[in-house]
Design a protein around this motif. Structure first.
Motif, PDB file in Angstrom:
ATOM      1  N   SER A   1     -36.061 115.508  -5.297  1.00  0.00           N
ATOM      2  CA  SER A   1     -35.164 116.034  -6.320  1.00  0.00           C
ATOM      3  C   SER A   1     -35.857 115.945  -7.671  1.00  0.00           C
ATOM      4  CB  SER A   1     -33.843 115.263  -6.346  1.00  0.00           C
ATOM      5  OG  SER A   1     -34.069 113.899  -6.619  1.00  0.00           O
ATOM      6  N   GLY A   2     -35.316 116.667  -8.651  1.00  0.00           N
ATOM      7  CA  GLY A   2     -35.813 116.551 -10.013  1.00  0.00           C
ATOM      8  C   GLY A   2     -36.638 117.712 -10.506  1.00  0.00           C
TER       9      GLY A   2
ATOM     10  N   LEU B   1     -40.764 116.043 -16.841  1.00  0.00           N
ATOM     11  CA  LEU B   1     -39.850 116.020 -15.707  1.00  0.00           C
ATOM     12  C   LEU B   1     -40.147 114.776 -14.895  1.00  0.00           C
ATOM     13  CD1 LEU B   1     -39.853 119.658 -14.205  1.00  0.00           C
ATOM     14  CD2 LEU B   1     -37.909 118.502 -15.290  1.00  0.00           C
ATOM     15  N   ARG B   2     -39.132 114.298 -14.185  1.00  0.00           N
ATOM     16  CA  ARG B   2     -39.348 113.213 -13.245  1.00  0.00           C
ATOM     17  C   ARG B   2     -38.856 113.644 -11.871  1.00  0.00           C
ATOM     18  NH1 ARG B   2     -37.111 106.983 -12.795  1.00  0.00           N
ATOM     19  NH2 ARG B   2     -35.192 108.045 -12.163  1.00  0.00           N
ATOM     20  N   LEU B   3     -39.761 113.600 -10.919  1.00  0.00           N
ATOM     21  CA  LEU B   3     -39.420 113.892  -9.531  1.00  0.00           C
ATOM     22  C   LEU B   3     -39.104 112.596  -8.798  1.00  0.00           C
ATOM     23  CD1 LEU B   3     -42.209 116.487  -8.616  1.00  0.00           C
ATOM     24  CD2 LEU B   3     -40.004 116.876  -9.731  1.00  0.00           C
ATOM     25  N   SER B   4     -38.173 112.700  -7.867  1.00  0.00           N
ATOM     26  CA  SER B   4     -37.815 111.555  -7.027  1.00  0.00           C
ATOM     27  C   SER B   4     -37.896 111.968  -5.574  1.00  0.00           C
ATOM     28  CB  SER B   4     -36.393 111.082  -7.340  1.00  0.00           C
ATOM     29  OG  SER B   4     -36.250 110.701  -8.685  1.00  0.00           O
ATOM     30  N   CYS B   5     -38.205 111.007  -4.739  1.00  0.00           N
ATOM     31  CA  CYS B   5     -38.261 111.251  -3.291  1.00  0.00           C
ATOM     32  C   CYS B   5     -37.641 110.052  -2.584  1.00  0.00           C
ATOM     33  CB  CYS B   5     -39.692 111.459  -2.843  1.00  0.00           C
ATOM     34  SG  CYS B   5     -39.912 111.594  -1.048  1.00  0.00           S
ATOM     35  N   LEU B   6     -36.527 110.293  -1.937  1.00  0.00           N
ATOM     36  CA  LEU B   6     -35.820 109.250  -1.200  1.00  0.00           C
ATOM     37  C   LEU B   6     -36.224 109.323   0.268  1.00  0.00           C
ATOM     38  CD1 LEU B   6     -33.582 107.084  -0.938  1.00  0.00           C
ATOM     39  CD2 LEU B   6     -31.959 108.972  -0.671  1.00  0.00           C
TER      40      LEU B   6
END
Length: 115
Positions: free
Chosen positions: A7-8, A18-23
């Protein structure tokens, strides 16, 4: 089956952030080696940044000093903070997780840098 959910992504102007996240769905996330890759049409997927289970990191030369990869093992999440974005950073960004001989990919998130 292990799932990686990014996401992000989004649209940002040159110079923006920008900041990307990965769960990651695996409870053994803390021992994964994690990475962010990106791909543009007609080009091979390339490593942007990686972080190992011990916290060591590595970066592509093109993003050094601008991007930072980090992880929160309690949240089973890896992040990519992207600053000073350039037009050439436009790509689909993929989260990658490796444990032993197994490799997992997220579905990708689009990052578009445009004025």
């Amino acid at each position: 089956q292990v799932q990686l959910v990014e996401s992000g992504g989004g649209l940002v102007q040159p110079g923006g952030s920008l900041r990307l996240s990965c769960l990651v769905s695996d409870i053994t996330f803390s021992i994964y080696a994690m990475g962010w890759y990106r791909q543009t049409p007609g080009k091979e997927r390339e490593l942007v940044a990686g972080i190992f289970s011990n916290g060591n990191t590595n970066y592509a030369d093109s993003v050094k000093g601008r991007f930072t990869i980090s992880r929160d093992n309690a949240k089973k999440t890896v992040y990519l903070q992207m600053n000073s974005l350039k037009l050439e950073d436009t790509a689909v960004y993929y989260c990658n997780g490796r444990i032993g001989s197994r490799t997992y990919w997220g579905q990708g998130t689009q990052v578009t840098v445009s004025s």
